[in-house]
Design a protein around this motif. Structure first.
Motif, PDB file in Angstrom:
ATOM      1  N   ARG A   1       0.929  -1.046  -0.122  1.00  0.00           N
ATOM      2  CA  ARG A   1       0.114  -0.053  -0.104  1.00  0.00           C
ATOM      3  C   ARG A   1       0.981   1.394  -0.074  1.00  0.00           C
ATOM      4  O   ARG A   1       0.603   2.262  -0.803  1.00  0.00           O
ATOM      5  CB  ARG A   1      -0.990   0.040   0.909  1.00  0.00           C
TER       6      ARG A   1
ATOM      7  N   GLU B   1      -7.276  -0.060  -8.735  1.00  0.00           N
ATOM      8  CA  GLU B   1      -8.412  -0.899  -8.207  1.00  0.00           C
ATOM      9  C   GLU B   1      -7.992  -2.291  -8.598  1.00  0.00           C
ATOM     10  O   GLU B   1      -7.663  -2.475  -9.642  1.00  0.00           O
ATOM     11  CB  GLU B   1      -9.743  -0.332  -8.957  1.00  0.00           C
TER      12      GLU B   1
ATOM     13  N   ARG C   1      -4.135  -2.710  -5.293  1.00  0.00           N
ATOM     14  CA  ARG C   1      -3.770  -2.379  -3.703  1.00  0.00           C
ATOM     15  C   ARG C   1      -4.472  -2.864  -2.977  1.00  0.00           C
ATOM     16  O   ARG C   1      -5.779  -3.016  -2.591  1.00  0.00           O
ATOM     17  CB  ARG C   1      -4.143  -0.720  -3.670  1.00  0.00           C
ATOM     18  N   PRO C   2      -3.705  -3.429  -1.939  1.00  0.00           N
ATOM     19  CA  PRO C   2      -4.396  -4.440  -0.917  1.00  0.00           C
ATOM     20  C   PRO C   2      -5.224  -3.388  -0.092  1.00  0.00           C
ATOM     21  O   PRO C   2      -5.110  -2.150   0.186  1.00  0.00           O
ATOM     22  CB  PRO C   2      -3.247  -4.889   0.126  1.00  0.00           C
ATOM     23  N   ARG C   3      -6.493  -4.039   0.447  1.00  0.00           N
ATOM     24  CA  ARG C   3      -7.597  -3.232   1.093  1.00  0.00           C
ATOM     25  C   ARG C   3      -6.863  -2.629   2.411  1.00  0.00           C
ATOM     26  O   ARG C   3      -6.010  -3.393   3.076  1.00  0.00           O
ATOM     27  CB  ARG C   3      -8.600  -3.887   1.453  1.00  0.00           C
ATOM     28  N   LYS C   4      -7.293  -1.399   2.857  1.00  0.00           N
ATOM     29  CA  LYS C   4      -6.915  -0.990   4.107  1.00  0.00           C
ATOM     30  C   LYS C   4      -7.785  -1.702   5.170  1.00  0.00           C
ATOM     31  O   LYS C   4      -8.813  -2.119   5.099  1.00  0.00           O
ATOM     32  CB  LYS C   4      -7.392   0.561   4.180  1.00  0.00           C
TER      33      LYS C   4
ATOM     34  N   LYS D   1      -9.608  -2.850   8.374  1.00  0.00           N
ATOM     35  CA  LYS D   1     -10.693  -2.131   9.251  1.00  0.00           C
ATOM     36  C   LYS D   1     -10.383  -1.876  10.600  1.00  0.00           C
ATOM     37  O   LYS D   1      -9.441  -2.297  11.150  1.00  0.00           O
ATOM     38  CB  LYS D   1     -11.969  -3.025   9.119  1.00  0.00           C
TER      39      LYS D   1
END
Length: 708
Positions: free
Chosen positions: A423, A449, A452-455, A457
């Motif tokens: 990221r 999209e 990138r790895p998701r942020k 939670k």
């Protein structure tokens, strides 16, 4: 510098006396002096050790003073006898030999990866060598274009450099020139001439700079042994011709020295063709059908196929990244800029691998290839100087080797970057591509999209870091650091003994436990960052000459823990200040490299924690102390806003806290910090004992040669 031998360690533990270099071991006095660096045939940091064969204190003092005087005379006479010219020659040989050693390591890795006889490896060395030679000859004050009637181009062509390699040499020259103009380069030259006992004048600094680049050039151009397996007939540098030579390639003898490369090609088409010319042109025309062999466009030029498209060569990406770092200014720390440059170099290597020559050719596909590249390289590639110079295919090959080795041993391979690191890299890539687009260079629309790895939670983030309780941390303060160790050396420090030394390893764990700062914030404290108010001593966290702070809210005043005062910190502070040190913890700094004091503390303290905690050792060990302090205060009822002010964070979600109020004051902080239990009460105060090399203002025994 090698770790001292058993006899040397015994001498170091001996009692020192007021006469310089005089120590006593048992009943016998010894004279032990560091060999001056002017004696270049001796290893740096080595010592003379001489038994005086006497036990009488006065007699030993007289002998030691005479020996000190004689050593000073030898040093002065040696310095006077050696001319500046000879000293510069020694400097040249030192730089050359170090560069040869580094290149041999790279060559060995190339052979390991099946590139031992690759002509490209040889040509890369030669191209960088000629770039260094240009800096040695023309200096760093002027910038050579290597085009038109440039004197640098004339010099290259007169020395037989093929015109087809001028573009590559230009790219290397610009990179080396940028480094030579960086703020720390001249300081590095000063340290270099100091090491070789050369008088520090502007003229000698310029001479030393020339000799340094000359030494590097000599090593890079010395290809006979390093590239003995290469077929010399494949390279124009060695009298042959590459099958994929550039359109502009031409033998040096056929080139007018002062003419620019572009003009040579133009004039060539106007001459009366011969049989030889026709054959050459047919071959070049055939090879030119490959898009990879098209001449690299100059930065800022327009693409011939797209007249309105302004492009920047991939070879110039690092220069553009330096402009981005300069534009970000105070918004980026040095570490952020370094991370951005590492990403750009990696992206550049992937683009070169796929034949991309300029910004106009970057497609969404190439960003996807970069994402896949992240999955197949060693996790710790950035920590290895050897791996940092590898190309993209070589890095992935290294990752494959680690995977195979892990499969054989049944362990998990350290391959693939972590999601948070990826990221961060994509954030830096986005900054860089926006920078290019903002300066008018055409970039195809891209998206991260699906890449990138998701942020994580918020709920996941809370459970990512272990938050040690006070009872979890307490065993650290029963380690030999606080109860007594064998010696001050790194390995002996973790073994039980009778010596308690006062340094960063003693005081920083106490500060991290009770105040929860970031690692570099306290590791980089200066002596001037300690002050006093009406209620006690305070620590000023602010940007100083050693390090910057991470954010604006990182600047704060913190009360000094009472336990730190009880355990002799003020005596330590006065001693370090009296010795003239700028850093509060000078044991974390090297005189030879620009090291991160926080990283140095991590390397020395983590083994201490592991020895004290054993299997209960948690991940991200030092950073967890910061979380543990915050959690303990919260469970005791301290408000989150006050905890954030102590920790140097900005509480979000409240207009009152961010806009209308100042950070918590010292009285409020002192009241809040009382909720953290005293877990160092079992540590007994000891008489102040500094590390021997700190007390004598000597170079650290762990320092290694590198860029300063």
């Amino acid at each position: 510098m090698d770790e001292p031998s058993g006899n040397d360690r015994a001498l170091i533990m001996a009692v020192r006396h007021e006469v310089e270099n005089l120590i006593r071991r048992g009943n016998i006095f010894y004279w032990r002096a560091r060999i001056p660096s002017v004696f270049v045939h001796c290893r740096p940091g080595s010592r003379l050790s001489l038994s005086l064969h006497c036990s009488d204190h006065r007699k030993a003092q007289m002998i030691a003073r005479k020996l000190n005087t004689r050593l000073a005379e030898l040093k002065m006479n040696s310095k006077e006898a050696m001319s500046t010219k000879k000293q510069l020659q020694i400097l040249f040989e030192h730089v050359r030999d170090e560069e040869i050693e580094r290149l041999d390591d790279i060559s060995t890795m190339a052979k390991r990866n099946g590139r031992g006889g690759d002509v490209v490896e040889m040509e890369l060395d030669i191209e960088v060598g000629w770039a260094c030679q240009l800096l040695a000859k023309f200096g760093t004050r002027s910038e050579l274009s290597l085009d038109g009637d440039c004197s640098g181009l004339t010099y290259l062509l007169k020395n037989g450099v093929p015109a087809s390699h001028v573009d590559a040499i230009r790219a290397n020259y610009r990179g080396e020139l940028s480094t030579a103009r960086s703020p720390g380069f001249e300081e590095g030259i000063r340290r270099l001439i100091y090491h070789f006992e050369i008088e520090d004048t502007a003229l000698n600094r310029e001479r030393a700079m020339s000799k340094m680049f000359e030494g590097r050039a000599a090593a890079l151009l010395d290809i006979d042994e390093r590239h003995a397996l290469v077929d010399r007939s494949l390279s124009e540098f060695t009298g042959g011709g590459r099958a994929n030579a550039s359109v502009t390639a031409k033998k040096p003898a056929e080139v007018e020295p002062a003419a620019p490369v572009a003009l040579i090609v133009a004039n060539e088409s106007q001459t009366e063709p011969t049989a030889t010319d026709i054959r050459e042109r047919e071959e070049i025309a055939y090879l030119d059908l490959s898009p990879r062999e098209a001449p690299t466009p100059e930065k800022g030029t327009l693409d011939a196929q797209h007249p309105n498209q302004r492009i920047v060569a991939v070879a110039d990406f690092e220069q553009e990244c330096e402009k981005l770092i300069a534009n970000m200014g105070e918004d980026w720390t040095v570490e952020t800029g370094r991370d951005a440059m590492a990403l750009v170099r990696m992206f550049k290597s992937v683009l070169v691998e796929h034949g991309v020559e300029h910004s106009g050719q970057i497609e969404q596909y190439h960003i996807g290839q970069l994402r896949q590249h992240f999955n197949h390289i060693p996790t710790d590639w950035g920590r290895s100087s050897r791996m940092r110079v590898m190309s993209a295919p070589e890095l992935r090959a290294q990752g494959d080797e680690l995977r195979k080795a892990a499969e054989g041993s049944g362990t998990k391979a350290k391959v693939g970057l972590a999601a948070g690191t990826i990221r961060k890299h994509f954030g830096n890539l986005q900054h860089f591509l926006k920078h290019l687009k903002g300066h008018g260079f055409e970039i195809e629309n891209w998206t991260f999209e699906g890449l990138r790895p998701r942020k994580p939670k918020a709920g996941d983030i809370r459970h990512q870091q272990y938050k040690p309780k006070p009872e979890d941390i307490a065993p650290i303060f029963a380690s030999p650091i606080y109860t007594g160790s064998q010696d001050h050396l790194r390995g002996k420090r973790r073994k039980p003994g009778k010596h308690v030394f006062h340094d960063s390893l003693y005081y920083l764990p106490i500060l991290f436990t009770y105040l929860g700062p970031r690692r570099k914030e306290f590791a980089g404290l200066a002596v001037d960052d300690i002050a006093k108010d009406d209620d006690g001593y305070v620590i000023l966290l602010r940007t100083n000459g050693i390090r910057r702070l991470k954010t604006a809210q990182s600047k704060r005043l913190l009360p000094m823990p009472d336990e730190l005062v009880r355990l002799g910190f003020l005596d330590y502070y006065q001693a370090i200040k009296g010795l003239g040190y700028e850093a509060l913890f000078p044991d974390l700094f090297s005189d030879k490299t620009e090291n991160d004091p926080g990283d140095r503390f991590y390397d020395t303290f983590t083994p201490v924690m592991r020895g004290a905690l054993g299997e209960k050792m948690w991940e991200r060990s030092i950073h967890a102390l910061r979380h543990g302090m915050a959690d303990t205060l919260k469970q005791a009822g301290v408000s989150s806003e006050v905890i954030d002010d102590i920790s140097g964070r900005l509480s979000e979600g409240s207009e009152t806290n961010t806009r209308y109020t100042n950070p918590a004051g010292l009285p409020l902080m002192r009241s809040a910090l009382k909720h953290y239990p005293i877990i160092t009460s079992t540590v007994e105060p000891k008489p102040l004992q500094l590390l021997p090399w700190i007390e004598n203002k000597q170079p650290p025994p762990w320092a290694r040669e590198g860029k300063k």
